[in-house]
Motif scaffolding. Structure first.
Motif, PDB file in Angstrom:
ATOM      1  N   LEU A 234       0.774  -1.091   0.201  1.00  0.00           N
ATOM      2  CA  LEU A 234      -0.031   0.262  -0.202  1.00  0.00           C
ATOM      3  C   LEU A 234       0.623   1.322  -0.086  1.00  0.00           C
ATOM      4  O   LEU A 234       2.424   1.669   0.485  1.00  0.00           O
ATOM      5  N   SER A 235       0.594   2.130  -0.645  1.00  0.00           N
ATOM      6  CA  SER A 235       1.296   3.336  -0.518  1.00  0.00           C
ATOM      7  C   SER A 235      -0.017   4.396  -1.140  1.00  0.00           C
ATOM      8  O   SER A 235      -1.336   4.453  -1.149  1.00  0.00           O
ATOM      9  N   GLY A 236       0.765   6.006  -1.041  1.00  0.00           N
ATOM     10  CA  GLY A 236      -0.463   6.729  -1.863  1.00  0.00           C
ATOM     11  C   GLY A 236      -1.550   7.071  -0.930  1.00  0.00           C
ATOM     12  O   GLY A 236      -2.862   7.516  -1.470  1.00  0.00           O
ATOM     13  N   GLY A 237      -2.279   7.061   0.289  1.00  0.00           N
ATOM     14  CA  GLY A 237      -3.208   6.883   1.257  1.00  0.00           C
ATOM     15  C   GLY A 237      -4.301   5.438   0.929  1.00  0.00           C
ATOM     16  O   GLY A 237      -5.334   5.478   1.489  1.00  0.00           O
ATOM     17  N   CYS A 238      -3.735   4.454   0.501  1.00  0.00           N
ATOM     18  CA  CYS A 238      -4.628   3.212   0.534  1.00  0.00           C
ATOM     19  C   CYS A 238      -4.972   2.846   1.367  1.00  0.00           C
ATOM     20  O   CYS A 238      -3.431   2.092   2.083  1.00  0.00           O
ATOM     21  N   SER A 239      -6.280   2.593   1.707  1.00  0.00           N
ATOM     22  CA  SER A 239      -6.664   1.859   3.496  1.00  0.00           C
ATOM     23  C   SER A 239      -7.076   0.289   2.988  1.00  0.00           C
ATOM     24  O   SER A 239      -7.872  -0.068   1.087  1.00  0.00           O
ATOM     25  N   LEU A 240      -7.235  -0.458   3.547  1.00  0.00           N
ATOM     26  CA  LEU A 240      -7.233  -2.219   3.001  1.00  0.00           C
ATOM     27  C   LEU A 240      -7.669  -2.589   4.363  1.00  0.00           C
ATOM     28  O   LEU A 240      -7.050  -2.376   5.338  1.00  0.00           O
ATOM     29  N   THR A 241      -8.463  -3.501   4.000  1.00  0.00           N
ATOM     30  CA  THR A 241      -9.295  -4.043   4.953  1.00  0.00           C
ATOM     31  C   THR A 241      -9.603  -5.254   4.521  1.00  0.00           C
ATOM     32  O   THR A 241     -10.228  -5.676   3.196  1.00  0.00           O
ATOM     33  N   LEU A 242      -9.431  -6.672   5.013  1.00  0.00           N
ATOM     34  CA  LEU A 242      -9.317  -7.775   5.291  1.00  0.00           C
ATOM     35  C   LEU A 242     -10.040  -8.538   5.638  1.00  0.00           C
ATOM     36  O   LEU A 242      -9.910  -8.157   6.966  1.00  0.00           O
ATOM     37  N   ARG A 243     -11.643  -9.128   5.648  1.00  0.00           N
ATOM     38  CA  ARG A 243     -12.225 -10.208   6.033  1.00  0.00           C
ATOM     39  C   ARG A 243     -12.132 -11.433   5.784  1.00  0.00           C
ATOM     40  O   ARG A 243     -12.805 -11.389   4.942  1.00  0.00           O
ATOM     41  N   GLY A 244     -12.282 -12.094   6.653  1.00  0.00           N
ATOM     42  CA  GLY A 244     -12.747 -13.155   6.472  1.00  0.00           C
ATOM     43  C   GLY A 244     -12.176 -13.941   5.961  1.00  0.00           C
ATOM     44  O   GLY A 244     -12.616 -14.903   5.247  1.00  0.00           O
ATOM     45  N   LEU A 245     -11.047 -14.067   5.639  1.00  0.00           N
ATOM     46  CA  LEU A 245      -9.805 -14.367   4.949  1.00  0.00           C
ATOM     47  C   LEU A 245      -8.988 -15.159   5.476  1.00  0.00           C
ATOM     48  O   LEU A 245      -8.456 -15.304   6.716  1.00  0.00           O
ATOM     49  N   ILE A 246      -8.091 -16.528   4.710  1.00  0.00           N
ATOM     50  CA  ILE A 246      -7.036 -17.103   5.280  1.00  0.00           C
ATOM     51  C   ILE A 246      -5.822 -16.939   4.449  1.00  0.00           C
ATOM     52  O   ILE A 246      -5.649 -16.902   3.131  1.00  0.00           O
ATOM     53  N   LEU A 247      -4.287 -16.104   5.324  1.00  0.00           N
ATOM     54  CA  LEU A 247      -3.880 -15.251   4.674  1.00  0.00           C
ATOM     55  C   LEU A 247      -2.681 -16.149   5.115  1.00  0.00           C
ATOM     56  O   LEU A 247      -1.638 -16.528   5.953  1.00  0.00           O
ATOM     57  N   VAL A 248      -1.843 -16.976   4.125  1.00  0.00           N
ATOM     58  CA  VAL A 248      -1.002 -18.137   4.681  1.00  0.00           C
ATOM     59  C   VAL A 248       0.585 -17.524   3.795  1.00  0.00           C
ATOM     60  O   VAL A 248       0.355 -17.476   2.133  1.00  0.00           O
ATOM     61  N   ILE A 270      -9.208  -9.207   9.895  1.00  0.00           N
ATOM     62  CA  ILE A 270     -10.726  -8.519  10.524  1.00  0.00           C
ATOM     63  C   ILE A 270     -11.057 -10.103  10.034  1.00  0.00           C
ATOM     64  O   ILE A 270     -11.253 -10.357   9.551  1.00  0.00           O
ATOM     65  N   ASP A 271     -11.427 -11.127  11.349  1.00  0.00           N
ATOM     66  CA  ASP A 271     -12.239 -12.710  11.550  1.00  0.00           C
ATOM     67  C   ASP A 271     -10.936 -13.167  10.786  1.00  0.00           C
ATOM     68  O   ASP A 271     -11.951 -14.001   9.823  1.00  0.00           O
ATOM     69  N   SER A 272      -9.881 -13.133  10.224  1.00  0.00           N
ATOM     70  CA  SER A 272      -8.912 -13.937   9.872  1.00  0.00           C
ATOM     71  C   SER A 272      -8.515 -14.938   9.963  1.00  0.00           C
ATOM     72  O   SER A 272      -8.021 -14.832  11.780  1.00  0.00           O
ATOM     73  N   THR A 273      -7.728 -15.403   9.495  1.00  0.00           N
ATOM     74  CA  THR A 273      -6.251 -16.674  10.323  1.00  0.00           C
ATOM     75  C   THR A 273      -5.512 -16.353   9.166  1.00  0.00           C
ATOM     76  O   THR A 273      -4.888 -16.111   7.889  1.00  0.00           O
ATOM     77  N   VAL A 274      -3.840 -16.099  10.138  1.00  0.00           N
ATOM     78  CA  VAL A 274      -2.543 -15.263   9.620  1.00  0.00           C
ATOM     79  C   VAL A 274      -1.989 -16.740   9.936  1.00  0.00           C
ATOM     80  O   VAL A 274      -1.923 -17.028  11.245  1.00  0.00           O
ATOM     81  N   LYS A 275      -1.182 -17.081   8.814  1.00  0.00           N
ATOM     82  CA  LYS A 275      -0.158 -18.337   9.213  1.00  0.00           C
ATOM     83  C   LYS A 275       0.429 -18.098   8.549  1.00  0.00           C
ATOM     84  O   LYS A 275       0.922 -17.812   6.852  1.00  0.00           O
ATOM     85  N   ASP A 276       2.353 -18.277   9.163  1.00  0.00           N
ATOM     86  CA  ASP A 276       3.607 -18.759   8.116  1.00  0.00           C
ATOM     87  C   ASP A 276       3.822 -17.684   8.072  1.00  0.00           C
ATOM     88  O   ASP A 276       3.925 -17.259   6.388  1.00  0.00           O
ATOM     89  N   CYS A 277       3.802 -16.136   8.439  1.00  0.00           N
ATOM     90  CA  CYS A 277       3.980 -15.175   7.043  1.00  0.00           C
ATOM     91  C   CYS A 277       5.306 -14.196   7.749  1.00  0.00           C
ATOM     92  O   CYS A 277       5.699 -14.555   8.844  1.00  0.00           O
ATOM     93  N   SER A 278       6.259 -14.205   7.604  1.00  0.00           N
ATOM     94  CA  SER A 278       7.830 -13.324   7.778  1.00  0.00           C
ATOM     95  C   SER A 278       7.939 -11.947   6.620  1.00  0.00           C
ATOM     96  O   SER A 278       7.770 -12.313   5.745  1.00  0.00           O
ATOM     97  N   ALA A 279       9.285 -11.890   8.108  1.00  0.00           N
ATOM     98  CA  ALA A 279       9.500 -10.820   7.430  1.00  0.00           C
ATOM     99  C   ALA A 279      11.081 -10.717   7.528  1.00  0.00           C
ATOM    100  O   ALA A 279      11.343 -10.990   8.781  1.00  0.00           O
ATOM    101  N   GLY A 280      11.634 -10.139   6.794  1.00  0.00           N
ATOM    102  CA  GLY A 280      13.274  -9.985   6.670  1.00  0.00           C
ATOM    103  C   GLY A 280      13.728  -9.639   7.974  1.00  0.00           C
ATOM    104  O   GLY A 280      14.663  -9.404   8.465  1.00  0.00           O
ATOM    105  N   GLN A 281      13.088  -8.407   8.338  1.00  0.00           N
ATOM    106  CA  GLN A 281      13.562  -7.006   8.871  1.00  0.00           C
ATOM    107  C   GLN A 281      12.660  -6.770   9.780  1.00  0.00           C
ATOM    108  O   GLN A 281      11.724  -7.270  10.577  1.00  0.00           O
ATOM    109  N   ASN A 282      11.300  -6.694   9.225  1.00  0.00           N
ATOM    110  CA  ASN A 282      10.188  -5.946  10.183  1.00  0.00           C
ATOM    111  C   ASN A 282       9.156  -6.309  10.012  1.00  0.00           C
ATOM    112  O   ASN A 282       8.774  -6.063   8.541  1.00  0.00           O
ATOM    113  N   GLY A 283       7.989  -6.702  10.882  1.00  0.00           N
ATOM    114  CA  GLY A 283       6.352  -6.199  10.505  1.00  0.00           C
ATOM    115  C   GLY A 283       5.815  -8.138   9.997  1.00  0.00           C
ATOM    116  O   GLY A 283       6.302  -7.843   8.661  1.00  0.00           O
ATOM    117  N   GLY A 284       6.636  -9.198  10.547  1.00  0.00           N
ATOM    118  CA  GLY A 284       6.125 -10.531   9.761  1.00  0.00           C
ATOM    119  C   GLY A 284       4.665 -10.742   9.327  1.00  0.00           C
ATOM    120  O   GLY A 284       4.711 -11.094   8.740  1.00  0.00           O
TER     121      GLY A 284
END
Length: 314
Positions: A234-248, A270-284
């Motif tokens: 995201l950039s330029g002021g874009c807002s994002l809502t993720l709902r009812g998803l599986i993010l892997v 919101i109401d989502s499952t997040v698994k096995d995400c990683s970042a080399g520096q900041n913010g997994g």
């Protein structure tokens, strides 16, 4: 000036029939050599000059394109003269040459890529000048695999729930809907079918000051970074809502394995499952820099990490 007459070679006895060649092998009559474990052949004495008046025949050649490693056979110095009287002075090769499928090859232009349809290559020689000769290889190619069956069509989209503008049944459609909304500066709510599986090979980007909602229902749709990429940028002021998803399997080399926001707007999961995400520096899961508020509401995060700061949010 007229070319000198062709050298007259002493008569050769009629060739004797080639002995049977074991199935799968390439065999030769005469002084040519089979090399490289049976996958190549060379002229006599290669890479030294080949002798005069010594021909050979390679037979049992597999029906695959030839790979010419080296080719230096005396050429036609008088290319304007039609030695064989067929009306084409460019195809004579009146001195030493190879013959594949009835076509002569001499000079430095060998039969690269040519498939010996009858399984035979003939080498002709005479009393003319010699060259360093040739090396030609081949490979028995495995049979072509059966065609990949077509992927089943995506599941039909259910009726849109109230509050959604459009639906996406494929990754390409999801990307294009967000791109079109950003170009028209219009907010968009996108529904993903339950149990749909979106494989990503790069971020889905939004760089416009709009609100994007991506949501599913039931068992949820999956967005899978395949451990190759983060999911959203995201950039330029874009807002994002993720709902009812599986993010892997979101993976970023530096920032935001799930969502990276640099000068973006708000980010909500919101109401989502997040698994096995990683970042080399900041913010997994989420990295937000000079951006809006970050919220994780009613969601489960497991096995996410960052190399430096913020295994979930930074």
């Amino acid at each position: 000036p007229p070319p000198p007459p062709l050298p007259v070679a002493p008569p050769h006895p009629p060739p004797s029939p080639s002995p049977a060649c074991p199935p799968g092998d390439v065999c030769t009559t005469g002084p040519c050599l089979i090399t490289d474990g049976g996958s190549c052949a060379t002229s006599p004495d290669f890479p030294n000059d080949y002798p005069n008046l010594e021909g050979c025949t390679l037979y049992g050649m597999p029906p695959v394109g030839l790979d010419v490693i080296a080719f230096d056979v005396v050429g036609d110095e008088y290319s304007y003269y039609d030695y064989d009287g067929d009306g084409d002075p460019t195809n004579d090769c009146p001195f030493a040459h190879l013959v594949v499928n009835g076509v002569k090859y001499c000079g430095t232009s060998g039969p690269q890529g040519v498939v010996p349809e009858d399984g035979v290559i003939e080498r002709k020689s005479d009393e003319s000048d010699v060259g360093s000769g040739w090396k030609i290889c081949w490979a028995i190619r495995p049979p072509s695999p059966p065609p990949t069956p077509r992927s089943p069509p995506p599941p039909p989209l259910p009726p849109l729930s109230p509050g959604f503008d459009v639906a996406a049944a494929s990754e390409d459609k999801l990307r294009s809907l967000i791109t079109e909304a950003a170009a028209s500066q219009a907010n968009v709510s996108i529904y993903l079918p339950s149990r749909a599986d979106f494989k990503l090979d790069s971020h889905i980007s939004c760089a416009s000051n709009i609100n994007v909602t991506v949501a599913s229902s039931g068992e949820g749709a999956t967005l899978d970074g395949q451990e190759q990429t983060g999911l959203f940028s995201l950039s330029g002021g874009c807002s994002l809502t993720l709902r009812g998803l599986i993010l892997v399997n979101g993976k970023a080399l530096s920032l935001g394995g799930g969502v990276v926001s640099a000068t973006g707007g708000d980010v909500e999961i919101i109401d989502s499952t997040v698994k096995d995400c990683s970042a080399g520096q900041n913010g997994g899961v989420i990295s937000a820099f000079r951006s809006g508020a970050v919220s994780l509401i009613g969601s489960t995060v497991t096995d996410c990490s960052a190399g430096i700061r913020g295994g979930v949010v930074y």
